[in-house]
Design an enzyme around this catalytic site. Structure first.
Site, short mmCIF file in Angstrom:
data_model
loop_
_atom_site.label_atom_id
_atom_site.label_comp_id
_atom_site.label_asym_id
_atom_site.label_seq_id
_atom_site.Cartn_x
_atom_site.Cartn_y
_atom_site.Cartn_z
N SER A 74 0.65 -1.16 -0.35
CA SER A 74 0.02 0.08 0.12
C SER A 74 0.86 1.22 -0.08
CB SER A 74 -1.05 -0.05 1.25
OG SER A 74 -0.11 -0.01 2.51
N GLN A 88 1.69 4.40 1.77
CA GLN A 88 1.69 4.46 3.26
C GLN A 88 2.63 5.48 3.83
OE1 GLN A 88 3.72 0.80 5.08
NE2 GLN A 88 2.64 0.09 3.43
N HIS A 110 4.03 6.25 8.14
CA HIS A 110 4.08 5.78 9.44
C HIS A 110 4.27 7.16 10.47
CE1 HIS A 110 5.03 2.00 8.06
NE2 HIS A 110 6.03 2.18 7.38
#
Length: 442
Positions: free
Chosen positions: A128, A130, A132
C-alpha cells in the site's frame, strides 16, 4: 577457555540463577506473515527462511510476505528450548525477566523491550501507499483506534535490498512535478486547475508555499470519488497504450500500467506519478523517517525499524484507508531520497547506519574457511543467517549455525564466526551512534 568448559556451560539448566545465562546466545523461533502481496511458496525467501527456522513445510499455494524477528506482539519470537525440553518462552517475556541482556544504556532509554524490529520481506505485488506516524501522532491514533493502530510507537525504517528491489518513496522535485502536470492530463482533472496552475508557476525557492499547494493538490487527488478515479485511470490507460505504439514509455509509465493490473481503478495507480521511483541493487538501502510516504513494489529485502506496526494507508490496498490522516501528516519533502551503500567495518562486514537511534544493520559475507569477530557492544542484537553454515563462538556457548538460524545476542558479548562454507548473515542492533552520543554526554 577450554572446549570442555564451553560444553559444560551449554548444558547448564536455564533456572535464571546463573549470570552466564544472560550472556548466552539464544536461538529464536520466529513468526511469518502471509499477506497477499507476498511471493508464493518456494519463490519466497521468507518462506524458505521460515521453513528452515521453524521446521514447517512450505505451502506451494500460499503467499509468504514477512518474517518477523523481535518482540512485537503481532509477530512474536520465541526462545528455542535447549536440548528440546521445556516450554517455549517468548523473547519479550524472557527479556522482561532478564532485562540486563539489553545493557544498561538501552534499558535506561527504552525500558525492558527491544527498541527495534527486524524483518525479511518478499514482495511480489505492490504494498500500500503508506506512511508511519511520528511518536506523538502514534500515541493519539493508538488511543483513538487501538484495533487499527496497534501500538503507540513511531516507526522509522530501513530496507536493505537482498535482490533488485523497487519502491516508491517521497515526492518528486518541483521540476519533475511540473512535467507530470503538463504530460498527464488525467491528474489535472482530479487535482483541479487551480492547484495545478499554481504549481506550474512556482519556483523551488518558495519551499513552504510549494509544500502548502502540493499538500492541497495531493489531498484533492487522493480524495477523488470512485467514479472520477475509475474514469481518469481508464483514460490514462488507453492513452498510454496508444502512445506505446509511437514511443518507448518511461519507467514510471510502465510501472503505472503494472500497478493498474494489480489494483484496477485504485487511486494509488495514478498517484504514483507524484513519487520517486527508486530501484535498489543488492546491498543498497533506503531509509524512511516518520511521515514519509512510500510503497514497496517488488523484490526481497532485509527491513529494520523501531518496534511498531503502525501504518496509515491511502491507496494500492484492500485494507482500511485513512486518507485524511495520511494527507495531513506527511512532510511533503521533495527530491530523490538518499541511498545508503553502507561502509566497511572489516573485509567481511558492511554497516548501514540510518539517522535513527533505534537500529542499524550489519551485512556479513564470509568466504569458505574465513573467520571474523563481532566485537562486544553495549546493547542487544539479532542475527539472521541467510546462506551457508558455520560456527559461532561466544563466552558461554558454541553454536553450529546454518540457513534460517536466528539468534538473540545479549549486550556485551563478543562472537567469533568461522565458516564451513560461504556464509551470509545480517545483524540488527541499536544504532552505534546512540552509544557514542551517550559517551560524549550529549
Amino acid at each position: 577457555m577450554t572446549k570442555e568448559w564451553l560444553s559444560m556451560e551449554v548444558v547448564n539448566n536455564d533456572d535464571g540463577s546463573s549470570s552466564l545465562k544472560q550472556k548466552r546466545v539464544q536461538r529464536l523461533r520466529c513468526s511469518v506473515q502471509n499477506y497477499d502481496w507476498g511471493k508464493i511458496g518456494e519463490d519466497s525467501q521468507v518462506a524458505r527462511l521460515y521453513a528452515w527456522n521453524s521446521g514447517s513445510e512450505i505451502d506451494p499455494d500460499k503467499p509468504y510476505a514477512e518474517l518477523w524477528m523481535g518482540t512485537h506482539e503481532s509477530g512474536p519470537s520465541y526462545l528455542v528450548p535447549r536440548h528440546g525440553g521445556g516450554e517455549s518462552v517468548s523473547l519479550k517475556s524472557w527479556i522482561l525477566k532478564n532485562p540486563n541482556v539489553l545493557g544498561a544504556r538501552v534499558l535506561d532509554k527504552w525500558g525492558s523491550d527491544l527498541p527495534f524490529l527486524f524483518k525479511v520481506l518478499s514482495v511480489e505485488k505492490a504494498l500500500s501507499i503508506q506512511a508511519h506516524p511520528d511518536k506523538e501522532s502514534a500515541q493519539t491514533l493508538h488511543k483513538l483506534l487501538p484495533n487499527v493502530y496497534k501500538d503507540d510507537n513511531h516507526k522509522p525504517e530501513m530496507a536493505l535490498a537482498i535482490t533488485e528491489f523497487e519502491a516508491l518513496c517521497g515526492f518528486i522535485s518541483l521540476e519533475e512535478l511540473k512535467g507530470v502536470l503538463r504530460n498527464v492530463p488525467e491528474i489535472v482533472e482530479l487535482v483541479g486547475s487551480a492547484d495545478a496552475t499554481q504549481l506550474l508557476n512556482m519556483n523551488e525557492q518558495d519551499v513552504e508555499k510549494v509544500k502548502s499547494v502540493l499538500r492541497s493538490a495531493f489531498t484533492q487527488l487522493m480524495s477523488a470519488n470512485k467514479e472520477m478515479t475509475t474514469k481518469a485511470i481508464s483514460k490514462m490507460k488507453l492513452r498510454l497504450h496508444g502512445e506505446n505504439q509511437l514511443r518507448q514509455l518511461t519507467d514510471k509509465e510502465q510501472l503505472v500500467l503494472k500497478l493498474e493490473k494489480q489494483y484496477p481503478a485504485d487511486i494509488g495507480v495514478i498517484s504514483a506519478f507524484f513519487f520517486n521511483y527508486v530501484k535498489l541493487n543488492p546491498g543498497e538501502a533506503l531509509y524512511l523517517g516518520a511521515n514519509e510516504l512510500h510503497a514497496y513494489i517488488r523484490g526481497e529485502c532485509i527491513e529494520c525499524m523501531a518496534t511498531s506496526d503502525n501504518v496509515v494507508r491511502a491507496g494500492l490496498t484492500p485494507k482500511q484507508r485513512d486518507i485524511q490522516t495520511l494527507c495531513s501528516m506527511l512532510t511533503y519533502k521533495q527530491g530523490f531520497p538518499e541511498i545508503l551503500k553502507g561502509f566497511p567495518l572489516s573485509p567481511y562486514i558492511t554497516r548501514y547506519l540510518p539517522p535513527f537511534d533505534e537500529f542499524e544493520v550489519d551485512r556479513c559475507v564470509l568466504h569458505m574457511g574465513a573467520s571474523t569477530v563481532f566485537p562486544a557492544i553495549p546493547g542487544p542484537s539479532i542475527i539472521l543467517v541467510v546462506v551457508g553454515e558455520g560456527t559461532m563462538l561466544a563466552v558461554a556457548s558454541k553454536e553450529e549455525v546454518c540457513e534460517g538460524d536466528i539468534l538473540f545476542l545479549p549486550a556485551n558479548v563478543e562472537i567469533t564466526l568461522t565458516t564451513a562454507s560461504e556464509l551470509h548473515l545480517y545483524r540488527a542492533g541499536v544504532n552505534s551512534r546512540f552509544y557514542q552520543t551517550l559517551r560524549l554526554g550529549m
